[in-house]
Every structure is written in structure tokens, then in C-alpha cells.
Design an enzyme around this catalytic site. Structure first.
Site, mmCIF file in Angstrom:
data_model
loop_
_atom_site.group_PDB
_atom_site.id
_atom_site.type_symbol
_atom_site.label_atom_id
_atom_site.label_comp_id
_atom_site.label_asym_id
_atom_site.label_seq_id
_atom_site.Cartn_x
_atom_site.Cartn_y
_atom_site.Cartn_z
ATOM 1 N N GLU A 111 -71.120 -11.529 15.047
ATOM 2 C CA GLU A 111 -71.597 -12.450 16.083
ATOM 3 C C GLU A 111 -72.702 -11.767 16.873
ATOM 4 O O GLU A 111 -72.641 -10.550 17.097
ATOM 5 C CB GLU A 111 -70.486 -12.841 17.070
ATOM 6 N N TYR A 123 -80.841 -7.788 12.594
ATOM 7 C CA TYR A 123 -80.026 -8.400 11.547
ATOM 8 C C TYR A 123 -80.875 -9.263 10.604
ATOM 9 O O TYR A 123 -80.614 -9.293 9.392
ATOM 10 C CB TYR A 123 -78.896 -9.218 12.176
HETATM 11 C C1 LIG Z 1 -79.770 -3.830 18.569
HETATM 12 C C2 LIG Z 1 -79.848 -2.304 18.449
HETATM 13 C C3 LIG Z 1 -78.577 -1.780 17.759
HETATM 14 C C4 LIG Z 1 -81.081 -1.914 17.615
HETATM 15 O O1 LIG Z 1 -81.067 -0.496 17.440
HETATM 16 P P1 LIG Z 1 -82.451 0.332 17.269
HETATM 17 O O2 LIG Z 1 -82.091 1.711 16.847
HETATM 18 O O3 LIG Z 1 -83.257 0.209 18.501
HETATM 19 O O4 LIG Z 1 -83.157 -0.499 16.104
HETATM 20 P P2 LIG Z 1 -84.182 0.073 15.011
HETATM 21 O O5 LIG Z 1 -85.119 1.043 15.646
HETATM 22 O O6 LIG Z 1 -83.415 0.521 13.822
HETATM 23 O O7 LIG Z 1 -84.978 -1.278 14.679
HETATM 24 C C5 LIG Z 1 -84.765 -1.994 13.477
HETATM 25 C C6 LIG Z 1 -85.402 -3.357 13.638
HETATM 26 O O8 LIG Z 1 -84.687 -4.104 14.626
HETATM 27 C C7 LIG Z 1 -85.624 -4.886 15.368
HETATM 28 N N1 LIG Z 1 -85.604 -4.451 16.767
HETATM 29 C C8 LIG Z 1 -84.922 -3.417 17.294
HETATM 30 N N2 LIG Z 1 -85.093 -3.362 18.630
HETATM 31 C C9 LIG Z 1 -85.891 -4.397 18.950
HETATM 32 C C10 LIG Z 1 -86.407 -4.888 20.190
HETATM 33 N N3 LIG Z 1 -86.142 -4.286 21.349
HETATM 34 N N4 LIG Z 1 -87.168 -6.006 20.163
HETATM 35 C C11 LIG Z 1 -87.452 -6.640 19.007
HETATM 36 N N5 LIG Z 1 -87.002 -6.206 17.777
HETATM 37 C C12 LIG Z 1 -86.228 -5.105 17.768
HETATM 38 C C13 LIG Z 1 -86.984 -4.678 14.731
HETATM 39 O O9 LIG Z 1 -87.127 -5.639 13.712
HETATM 40 C C14 LIG Z 1 -86.817 -3.312 14.136
HETATM 41 O O10 LIG Z 1 -87.678 -3.068 13.071
HETATM 42 P P3 LIG Z 1 -89.159 -2.441 13.370
HETATM 43 O O11 LIG Z 1 -88.929 -1.212 14.208
HETATM 44 O O12 LIG Z 1 -89.679 -2.136 12.019
HETATM 45 O O13 LIG Z 1 -89.902 -3.492 14.129
HETATM 46 C C15 LIG Z 1 -80.028 -1.642 19.857
HETATM 47 O O14 LIG Z 1 -81.120 -2.267 20.507
HETATM 48 C C16 LIG Z 1 -78.798 -1.755 20.730
HETATM 49 O O15 LIG Z 1 -77.868 -0.943 20.616
HETATM 50 N N6 LIG Z 1 -78.803 -2.753 21.629
HETATM 51 C C17 LIG Z 1 -77.701 -2.969 22.558
HETATM 52 C C18 LIG Z 1 -76.449 -3.322 21.811
HETATM 53 C C19 LIG Z 1 -76.627 -4.532 20.918
HETATM 54 O O16 LIG Z 1 -77.255 -5.508 21.304
HETATM 55 N N7 LIG Z 1 -76.020 -4.441 19.715
HETATM 56 C C20 LIG Z 1 -76.002 -5.550 18.791
HETATM 57 C C21 LIG Z 1 -74.973 -6.488 19.252
HETATM 58 S S1 LIG Z 1 -74.638 -7.742 18.065
#
Ligand SMILES: CC(C)(COP(=O)(O)OP(=O)(O)OC[C@H]1O[C@@H](n2cnc3c(N)ncnc32)[C@H](O)[C@@H]1OP(=O)(O)O)[C@@H](O)C(=O)NCCC(=O)NCCS
Length: 154
Positions: A111, A123
């Protein structure tokens, strides 16, 4: 030629109760409605797959997965704020998918809040598609927020 794994490459490690102070420090910093210690303790006690994502230097993030027959349900996937936007979220997702597939899961379900643009982008890039909607699933600043239900074959 075989690939050489860098010794400091991030990797999965089992989460234990002793890790929860560090996990909760991340959790409370990145979510407006964080999981509680009780949520993590319940997940550990229930035997869910609870993983840390660690490099030699630091705790980068964590994930919690519940198994139901041949389907894995991703309950929590988090990267520490200071470690975000460096590819770790995508790496952690791929690692837990591999692990779930190794345990017999044929698909991953999760979710996500419609307002969570980072999560949705992560995702979507990993091949997840919407398979449902849960109305009023999450607490929100003003009432409740729906959940998008996403899934992908493993
Ligand atoms: C969502 C989360 C896990 C992403 O982790 P991350 O290490 O920053 O992500 P990555 O660097 O591996 O990014 C992978 C892709 O995700 C997307 N992405 C990640 N952060 C993003 C942002 N702030 N805005 C838009 N796209 C984003 C992009 O498509 C990215 O690919 P790109 O770097 O080639 O553009 C992190 O932001 C997080 O922990 N957020 C808070 C908790 C959360 O929301 N978890 C998911 C709940 S369902």
C-alpha cells in the site's frame, strides 16, 4: 569474469529487538504517522521478515514483509532521510523482492499513500501497478487518506 561484491556494498541483515532504537530514530524522522515500537515488536513476534539495510558505516534503512501463501506483502520500506536519493530505496526493494522470491513468493503487494510521490515513483519505476484502492486506510492531518494497492509479479 565473476562480479566482485564491494565489501561496503549495502546488504540485508536481520532486524532484532536491539535494533529498534536506531530504526525508530529513522521512522519518526521520515513519517508524519510513524510506526510505533509496538508495531515493530508485533512484526518481529509474528515472524514477519524484518530486515535492516546496512552498509559498513551506517543503518541506511529497513523493510518489513509479511508472507501469505505465495504472496509477499511489503508492510514497511524506509530509507533514512540523509541516505535518500542515492539509489538505496531501489536497492532495498530489489533485495527484499529477491529474498521473498527465494521464500516462494510469486508476487509482492503493498500500500502507498496517493500523496507519497517519492514512494509512488519508486514503485512505478520498479514495475508495480495499481491493483486496488483501500478507502480511508491511513491516518492523515485532516481525517483519513486512501491507500493505493500496488503489486508486481516476482
Ligand atoms: C520512498 C523512499 C524509500 C525512496 O528511497 P530513496 O533511497 O530515496 O530512493 P532511490 O534513490 O532509490 O530512488 C529510486 C527512484 O524512486 C523515485 N524517487 C525517489 N525519491 C523521490 C522523490 N523524492 N521524488 C520523486 N521521485 C523519487 C525516483 O524515480 C528514483 O529514481 P531516479 O533517482 O532515477 O529518479 C524514501 O523516500 C523513503 O524512505 N521515504 C519515506 C518512507 C516512505 O515513504 N516509504 C514508502 C512507503 S510505501
Amino acid at each position: 569474469m565473476s562480479a566482485v561484491l564491494r565489501p561496503d556494498a549495502p546488504r540485508l541483515a536481520p532486524m532484532t529487538e536491539g535494533d529498534l532504537d536506531a530504526v525508530l530514530a529513522i521512522e519518526t524522522a521520515i513519517y508524519p504517522f510513524p510506526w510505533t515500537r509496538g508495531n515493530f515488536l508485533d512484526s518481529l513476534a509474528a515472524g514477519y521478515s524484518c530486515w535492516l539495510f546496512v552498509s559498513d558505516a551506517a543503518l541506511l534503512g529497513y523493510a518489513v514483509i509479511m508472507f501469505a501463501v505465495d504472496e509477499a506483502h511489503l508492510l514497511n520500506l524506509s530509507i533514512a532521510r540523509e541516505a535518500q536519493r542515492r539509489g538505496h530505496g531501489a536497492q532495498l526493494l530489489a533485495a527484499v523482492e529477491d529474498s521473498a522470491h527465494g521464500h516462494g513468493a510469486q508476487s509482492m503487494l503493498l500500500e502507498v499513500r496517493p500523496s507519497n510521490m517519492a514512494g509512488r515513483a519508486l514503485y512505478a519505476k520498479a514495475g508495480y501497478q495499481q491493483v486496488g484502492l483501500r478507502r480511508g486506510y491511513y491516518p492523515a492531518a485532516l481525517g483519513r487518506e486512501d491507500a493505493l494497492v500496488l503489486a508486481r509479479k516476482l
